[in-house]
Write a protein that holds these residues in place. Structure first.
Motif, PDB file in Angstrom:
ATOM      1  N   ALA A  83      -6.209 -12.711  -3.802  1.00 19.57           N
ATOM      2  CA  ALA A  83      -5.579 -13.653  -2.871  1.00 19.57           C
ATOM      3  C   ALA A  83      -4.703 -14.706  -3.605  1.00 19.57           C
ATOM      4  CB  ALA A  83      -6.917 -14.265  -2.050  1.00 19.57           C
ATOM      5  N   ASN A  84      -5.032 -14.998  -4.636  1.00 17.93           N
ATOM      6  CA  ASN A  84      -4.089 -16.028  -5.375  1.00 17.93           C
ATOM      7  C   ASN A  84      -2.830 -15.699  -5.541  1.00 17.93           C
ATOM      8  OD1 ASN A  84      -5.678 -14.257  -7.503  1.00 17.93           O
ATOM      9  ND2 ASN A  84      -3.875 -14.780  -8.693  1.00 17.93           N
ATOM     10  N   LEU A  85      -2.418 -14.362  -5.474  1.00 16.79           N
ATOM     11  CA  LEU A  85      -0.910 -13.997  -5.608  1.00 16.79           C
ATOM     12  C   LEU A  85      -0.071 -14.475  -4.372  1.00 16.79           C
ATOM     13  CD1 LEU A  85       1.381 -12.191  -6.875  1.00 16.79           C
ATOM     14  CD2 LEU A  85       0.384 -10.408  -5.771  1.00 16.79           C
TER      15      LEU A  85
ATOM     16  N   GLY B 135      -2.969  -5.715   4.175  1.00 22.30           N
ATOM     17  CA  GLY B 135      -1.784  -5.634   3.432  1.00 22.30           C
ATOM     18  C   GLY B 135      -1.982  -4.972   2.009  1.00 22.30           C
ATOM     19  N   GLY B 136      -3.100  -4.734   1.610  1.00 23.40           N
ATOM     20  CA  GLY B 136      -3.425  -4.333   0.203  1.00 23.40           C
ATOM     21  C   GLY B 136      -4.212  -5.254  -0.868  1.00 23.40           C
ATOM     22  N   ILE B 137      -4.052  -6.557  -0.507  1.00 17.93           N
ATOM     23  CA  ILE B 137      -4.834  -7.547  -1.336  1.00 17.93           C
ATOM     24  C   ILE B 137      -6.235  -7.517  -1.179  1.00 17.93           C
ATOM     25  CG2 ILE B 137      -5.152 -10.118  -1.519  1.00 17.93           C
ATOM     26  CD1 ILE B 137      -2.369  -8.940  -2.421  1.00 17.93           C
ATOM     27  N   ARG B 138      -6.910  -7.249  -2.575  1.00 13.79           N
ATOM     28  CA  ARG B 138      -8.309  -7.250  -2.440  1.00 13.79           C
ATOM     29  C   ARG B 138      -9.124  -8.693  -2.119  1.00 13.79           C
ATOM     30  NH1 ARG B 138      -9.426  -2.442  -4.463  1.00 13.79           N
ATOM     31  NH2 ARG B 138     -11.554  -3.045  -4.720  1.00 13.79           N
ATOM     32  N   GLY B 139     -10.329  -8.238  -1.556  1.00 13.46           N
ATOM     33  CA  GLY B 139     -11.419  -9.526  -1.658  1.00 13.46           C
ATOM     34  C   GLY B 139     -11.017 -10.431  -0.507  1.00 13.46           C
ATOM     35  N   GLY B 140     -10.063 -10.288   0.552  1.00  9.81           N
ATOM     36  CA  GLY B 140      -9.744 -11.155   1.594  1.00  9.81           C
ATOM     37  C   GLY B 140      -9.538 -12.658   1.144  1.00  9.81           C
ATOM     38  N   ALA B 141     -10.335 -13.589   1.470  1.00 10.42           N
ATOM     39  CA  ALA B 141     -10.007 -15.039   1.211  1.00 10.42           C
ATOM     40  C   ALA B 141      -8.288 -15.565   1.123  1.00 10.42           C
ATOM     41  CB  ALA B 141     -10.819 -15.079  -0.176  1.00 10.42           C
ATOM     42  N   MET B 142      -7.917 -15.308   2.156  1.00 12.33           N
ATOM     43  CA  MET B 142      -6.661 -15.725   2.347  1.00 12.33           C
ATOM     44  C   MET B 142      -6.376 -16.730   3.403  1.00 12.33           C
ATOM     45  SD  MET B 142      -4.419 -11.976   1.845  1.00 12.33           S
ATOM     46  CE  MET B 142      -5.168 -10.922   3.090  1.00 12.33           C
ATOM     47  N   LEU B 143      -7.296 -17.377   3.611  1.00 20.65           N
ATOM     48  CA  LEU B 143      -7.139 -18.776   4.502  1.00 20.65           C
ATOM     49  C   LEU B 143      -6.892 -18.250   6.009  1.00 20.65           C
ATOM     50  CD1 LEU B 143      -5.421 -21.281   2.093  1.00 20.65           C
ATOM     51  CD2 LEU B 143      -7.731 -20.443   2.030  1.00 20.65           C
ATOM     52  N   GLN B 144      -7.298 -17.287   6.497  1.00 17.61           N
ATOM     53  CA  GLN B 144      -7.037 -16.559   7.702  1.00 17.61           C
ATOM     54  C   GLN B 144      -7.940 -17.280   8.699  1.00 17.61           C
ATOM     55  OE1 GLN B 144      -3.617 -15.040   8.474  1.00 17.61           O
ATOM     56  NE2 GLN B 144      -3.794 -16.393   6.587  1.00 17.61           N
TER      57      GLN B 144
ATOM     58  N   ASN C 112       4.144  -3.944  -3.550  1.00 18.44           N
ATOM     59  CA  ASN C 112       3.847  -3.506  -2.134  1.00 18.44           C
ATOM     60  C   ASN C 112       2.776  -4.344  -1.416  1.00 18.44           C
ATOM     61  OD1 ASN C 112       5.812  -1.261  -2.180  1.00 18.44           O
ATOM     62  ND2 ASN C 112       4.337   0.026  -3.225  1.00 18.44           N
ATOM     63  N   ALA C 113       1.804  -4.496  -2.121  1.00 19.68           N
ATOM     64  CA  ALA C 113       0.663  -5.480  -1.498  1.00 19.68           C
ATOM     65  C   ALA C 113       1.155  -6.666  -1.189  1.00 19.68           C
ATOM     66  CB  ALA C 113      -0.443  -5.478  -2.550  1.00 19.68           C
ATOM     67  N   ALA C 114       1.954  -7.318  -1.889  1.00 14.88           N
ATOM     68  CA  ALA C 114       2.531  -8.580  -1.655  1.00 14.88           C
ATOM     69  C   ALA C 114       3.349  -8.660  -0.508  1.00 14.88           C
ATOM     70  CB  ALA C 114       3.221  -9.286  -2.943  1.00 14.88           C
ATOM     71  N   ALA C 115       4.253  -7.678  -0.437  1.00 12.37           N
ATOM     72  CA  ALA C 115       5.244  -7.602   0.560  1.00 12.37           C
ATOM     73  C   ALA C 115       4.479  -7.138   1.867  1.00 12.37           C
ATOM     74  CB  ALA C 115       6.208  -6.554   0.149  1.00 12.37           C
ATOM     75  N   SER C 116       3.677  -6.410   2.062  1.00  9.47           N
ATOM     76  CA  SER C 116       2.913  -6.038   3.206  1.00  9.47           C
ATOM     77  C   SER C 116       2.121  -7.210   3.663  1.00  9.47           C
ATOM     78  CB  SER C 116       2.127  -4.859   3.024  1.00  9.47           C
ATOM     79  OG  SER C 116       1.281  -4.525   4.137  1.00  9.47           O
ATOM     80  N   THR C 117       1.488  -7.692   2.727  1.00 10.77           N
ATOM     81  CA  THR C 117       0.615  -9.128   3.230  1.00 10.77           C
ATOM     82  C   THR C 117       1.430 -10.078   3.739  1.00 10.77           C
ATOM     83  OG1 THR C 117      -1.006  -8.459   1.336  1.00 10.77           O
ATOM     84  CG2 THR C 117      -1.240 -10.467   2.497  1.00 10.77           C
TER      85      THR C 117
ATOM     86  N   LYS D 266       9.358  -6.660   3.606  1.00  7.06           N
ATOM     87  CA  LYS D 266       9.708  -5.395   3.212  1.00  7.06           C
ATOM     88  C   LYS D 266       9.566  -5.433   1.502  1.00  7.06           C
ATOM     89  CE  LYS D 266      13.036  -4.491   6.727  1.00  7.06           C
ATOM     90  NZ  LYS D 266      14.621  -4.250   6.972  1.00  7.06           N
ATOM     91  N   PRO D 267       9.452  -4.581   0.984  1.00  8.27           N
ATOM     92  CA  PRO D 267       9.201  -4.273  -0.609  1.00  8.27           C
ATOM     93  C   PRO D 267      10.281  -4.979  -1.153  1.00  8.27           C
ATOM     94  CG  PRO D 267       8.413  -2.372   0.337  1.00  8.27           C
ATOM     95  CD  PRO D 267       8.947  -2.928   1.476  1.00  8.27           C
ATOM     96  N   GLU D 268      11.587  -4.634  -0.994  1.00 11.58           N
ATOM     97  CA  GLU D 268      12.613  -4.983  -1.458  1.00 11.58           C
ATOM     98  C   GLU D 268      13.011  -6.555  -1.503  1.00 11.58           C
ATOM     99  OE1 GLU D 268      14.160  -3.091   2.357  1.00 11.58           O
ATOM    100  OE2 GLU D 268      12.684  -2.846   0.744  1.00 11.58           O
ATOM    101  N   GLN D 269      12.277  -7.379  -0.548  1.00  9.05           N
ATOM    102  CA  GLN D 269      12.168  -8.671  -0.448  1.00  9.05           C
ATOM    103  C   GLN D 269      11.223  -9.441  -1.563  1.00  9.05           C
ATOM    104  OE1 GLN D 269      11.892  -8.351   4.171  1.00  9.05           O
ATOM    105  NE2 GLN D 269      12.759 -10.446   3.649  1.00  9.05           N
ATOM    106  N   VAL D 270      10.692  -8.480  -2.282  1.00  8.15           N
ATOM    107  CA  VAL D 270       9.461  -9.169  -3.229  1.00  8.15           C
ATOM    108  C   VAL D 270       9.749  -8.562  -4.311  1.00  8.15           C
ATOM    109  CG1 VAL D 270       7.135  -9.184  -3.959  1.00  8.15           C
ATOM    110  CG2 VAL D 270       7.788  -9.494  -1.604  1.00  8.15           C
ATOM    111  N   ARG D 271      10.011  -9.438  -5.672  1.00  9.26           N
ATOM    112  CA  ARG D 271      10.298  -8.936  -7.006  1.00  9.26           C
ATOM    113  C   ARG D 271       8.907  -9.450  -7.881  1.00  9.26           C
ATOM    114  NH1 ARG D 271      14.521 -11.217 -11.368  1.00  9.26           N
ATOM    115  NH2 ARG D 271      14.104  -9.835 -13.031  1.00  9.26           N
ATOM    116  N   ILE D 272       8.484  -8.565  -8.446  1.00 13.08           N
ATOM    117  CA  ILE D 272       7.228  -8.976  -9.190  1.00 13.08           C
ATOM    118  C   ILE D 272       7.792  -8.852 -10.726  1.00 13.08           C
ATOM    119  CG2 ILE D 272       4.840  -8.239 -10.203  1.00 13.08           C
ATOM    120  CD1 ILE D 272       4.786  -8.971  -7.384  1.00 13.08           C
TER     121      ILE D 272
END
Length: 708
Positions: free
Chosen positions: A240-242, A81-90, A208-213, A217-223
């Motif tokens: 990943a912390n985000l 989804g665009g988050i860098r570095g992996g490490a997302m507990l998957q 966009n990165a948070a929404a995709s990950t 949808k992007p409109e469901q995420v507000r930064i």
């Protein structure tokens, strides 16, 4: 506004300064969100292998604990989804020491931290790839086509037939970003929409990165990111912390705050990679370059590639008929490297500009004269004309202001008591671009007073974005600055470029200026009148008795801009003092001369350059992240171990800006300063150390043990 009242170009103090010094500016974890729980990441203590089991029982029973999240119970995320570095507990797989392997959520930060220490992990260890010196022999061509070999002419033959040449290896170590504000996030869900209060250099990129990950949808995420306490590239991409903060908030059904500790910053949000750079230069006896090879060997993550472009300066700085720029990379069990201030150019310029100094010394030429002699009329790689280029002017003006004529060409000729004094010079460059951005301008009239609000999803790293946009709008609308309100740092606003790669000021100011021109045109059309002198938007609001009016502009790079090679350029001058007995180096004076197009605000621009110089001095003399190759962990784990310059380490610093008009790169002729300010600085210091001592240090940082 009349020219004499123009605000652009004036040294205006930051309009957000009072908010910051009084603590009223809301950074990531300052936003007034109620009922916030606290999260603490816990990390792997091996660099390679996998988790057999995690015992979380004790942590789950600890006071205040709301949840313990690991790969066993974390929701499925989109890892592409665009988050860098992996490490997302998957997954239970471990790819670097300090990888996120879980999250504790509790009522308080202290409870979360305590519970995280109660977790026991059983590993199946593998042999880690963490020894760069040994592994560099296995380096291969990067997958990224932008890092493919770039050849011109026949370098091998030119070097073989050279009258004078230098062939040396220059080493730059791993570095970390360490902004004053570590990475932190508050996540708050309302139904299937989430608000993330988070430091982001690219607001829409974070959205966009948070929404995709998170499979939204992007409109469901507000930064929401109105203020950033620094970033230097680490907050350009999101880590990943985000998304883990959003995951935690969803799982406990309440807002959650996650703030990385300074220790956690070392293996959570990337780093500047270590670079082994071989530079080969050849020249005729009269100082004309005949060959340049810049060959970089570096490392990336075990499962992901990032290679900073160390050869970029070597592509464009000097006229040379035969050249080679190449990269080789080796995967290692180290966190993914990322963009760090002046990526590639700050590290690459150390190698290139040190080699230029070495060759000038062999030729018995003044290093300034040598550089000017090899000044290219066009971009040597693309053949495009420069939109403008100020390298020669930077060198000549800097030499006069610095007192370069006092420099003694032979080393160890200037001694004051126990100190050897040396002068050094180095050049730098960084490309200038305008990126697509949008802005909304709203005008409001109450009686005879007109006010304006400027809105766009820009970012302010602390560099003065609020102020330069208010200055730009004030001039374009015909209003005083105190009647301009600037709203940025929110993904609900019109999308804008990021504060990265020196595109922020250029992109933001141009689109705000375009929006102000557009709103003036629309008010003129609305009036139905013909004007002999173009009125301002403020005058039109009054004369036409308009109470409210707004418009949006969408701007991109000028048509034809890509026909030119557009860069900021600088020349750096350092005077150092080296203790003959201890080897301690101090930079007594530093002068940075920069050509960066139109300077919107000399006061904030000066701060940008001074900040870049301070980091460049730290890069030259103290900054180094050290990995224990046995385990893959950093032995430099805090600011007590990782030495950044303090006020006492920095002497007199001065910045000079060359007056430059660039009509080709963008409408306002802005080029950007954030990146170029650090480029060439470490080389100027290293060259000064050679001039002082006669010892050429090719491995940064220049510590006393290397000089004694």
């Amino acid at each position: 506004m009349e020219e004499k009242n123009k605000m652009v170009g004036m040294p205006v103090s930051r309009i957000d300064g009072i908010l910051k010094v009084t603590g009223k500016a809301d950074y990531s974890v300052d936003h007034p969100v109620t009922n916030v729980a606290h999260a603490m990441i816990f990390k792997s203590t091996i660099a390679a292998g996998k988790i057999r089991d995690i015992d979380t029982a004790a942590a789950e029973k600890a006071p205040g604990v709301l949840a313990v999240i690991t790969h066993k119970n974390a929701p499925k995320l989109n890892e592409k989804g665009g988050i860098r570095g992996g490490a997302m507990l998957q997954s239970p797989v471990i790819e670097f020491y300090g990888q996120h392997i879980g999250l504790v959520v509790a009522e308080t930060f202290e409870q979360a931290r305590h519970a995280a220490r109660l977790i026991k992990v059983d590993y199946e260890e593998a042999s880690p790839r963490t020894h760069f010196e040994k592994l560099s022999k296995e380096a291969v061509t990067p997958k990224d086509k932008e890092r493919a070999d770039v050849k011109r002419g026949d370098v091998k033959a030119a070097l073989a037939n050279a009258e004078y040449k230098v062939e040396e290896v220059y080493e730059t170590p791993m570095e970390h970003h360490h902004p004053m504000e570590p990475h932190a996030t508050i996540a708050e869900w309302k139904g299937d929409h989430v608000t993330l209060y988070n430091s982001a250099q690219i607001v829409s990129g974070a959205q966009n990165a948070a929404a995709s990950t998170l499979n939204l949808k992007p409109e469901q995420v507000r930064i929401v990111s109105p203020y950033l306490g620094g970033g230097f590239g680490s907050k350009g991409g999101q880590w990943a912390n985000l998304v883990l903060t959003a995951v935690a908030a969803k799982m406990v059904n309440r807002p959650v705050q996650l703030a990385l500790t300074r220790h956690q910053m070392f293996n959570s949000v990337g780093l500047r990679q270590r670079n082994h750079q071989k530079v080969s230069l050849a020249a005729t006896k009269d100082g004309k370059l005949t060959a340049l090879a810049h060959e970089t060997t570096t490392h990336c993550a075990i499962d992901n590639e990032f290679v900073e472009p160390c050869g970029d300066c070597s592509k464009v700085m000097y006229e040379v008929p035969n050249s080679l720029i190449s990269y080789r990379v080796v995967p290692m069990h180290i966190i993914l490297p990322t963009y760090t201030r002046g990526p590639g150019k700050s590290t690459g310029s150390f190698a290139l500009e040190s080699a230029m100094d070495e060759l000038a010394y062999k030729l018995k030429m003044d290093p300034i004269e040598f550089r000017i002699k090899n000044e290219p009329e066009r971009d040597p790689t693309s053949g495009k004309p420069w939109s403008s280029r100020t390298t020669v002017q930077c060198l000549q003006e800097g030499a006069k202001a610095f007192g370069w004529e006092k420099r003694k060409p032979e080393p160890r000729q200037n001694q004051q008591g126990n100190y050897l004094i040396g002068y050094g010079v180095a050049c730098g460059t960084y490309p200038a671009h305008q990126r697509p951005s949008s802005a909304l301008v709203k005008l409001d009239r109450k009686g005879n007073e007109v006010t304006a609000t400027v809105e766009l999803a820009a970012a302010d790293l602390g560099t003065g974005t609020y102020t330069i946009l208010a200055q730009t709008a004030a001039d374009a609308l015909g209003l005083p600055m105190n009647r301009i309100t600037v709203k940025i740092g929110d993904s609900d606003l019109p999308p804008a470029a990021g504060s990265v790669g020196s595109v922020g000021a250029t992109s933001y100011a141009n689109v705000v200026n375009d929006a102000c021109i557009k709103i003036t045109d629309e008010l003129m059309a609305k009036s139905g009148k013909q004007f002999f002198t173009r009125p301002t938007a403020a005058q039109l609001m009054l004369s036409e008795k308009v109470t409210e009016f707004q418009t949006r502009a969408d701007s991109k790079e000028l048509e034809g801009a890509d026909e030119y090679s557009s860069h900021s350029f600088n020349a750096n001058f350092a005077e150092v003092r080296v203790d003959m007995y201890t080897g301690m180096v101090r930079v007594d004076r530093f002068l940075a001369v920069t050509g960066a197009g139109k300077i919107l605000n000399p006061k904030t621009a000066n701060s940008q350059v001074i900040g870049g110089v301070a980091w460049g001095i730290g890069m030259a003399l103290s900054e180094e992240s050290v990995v224990d190759p046995r385990w893959g962990n950093f032995v430099t784990r805090s600011l007590a171990d990782y030495h950044v310059p303090s006020n006492l380490d920095i002497g007199t610093m001065e910045a000079i800006f060359i007056r430059e008009e660039d009509k080709h790169s963008n409408r306002l002729g802005i080029k950007g300063l954030g990146e170029v300010g650090i480029v060439g600085v470490s080389a100027a210091v290293a060259n000064a150390v050679f001039n002082a001592t006669g010892k050429r240090i090719r491995e940064l940082p220049i510590t006393p043990d290397k000089l004694i």
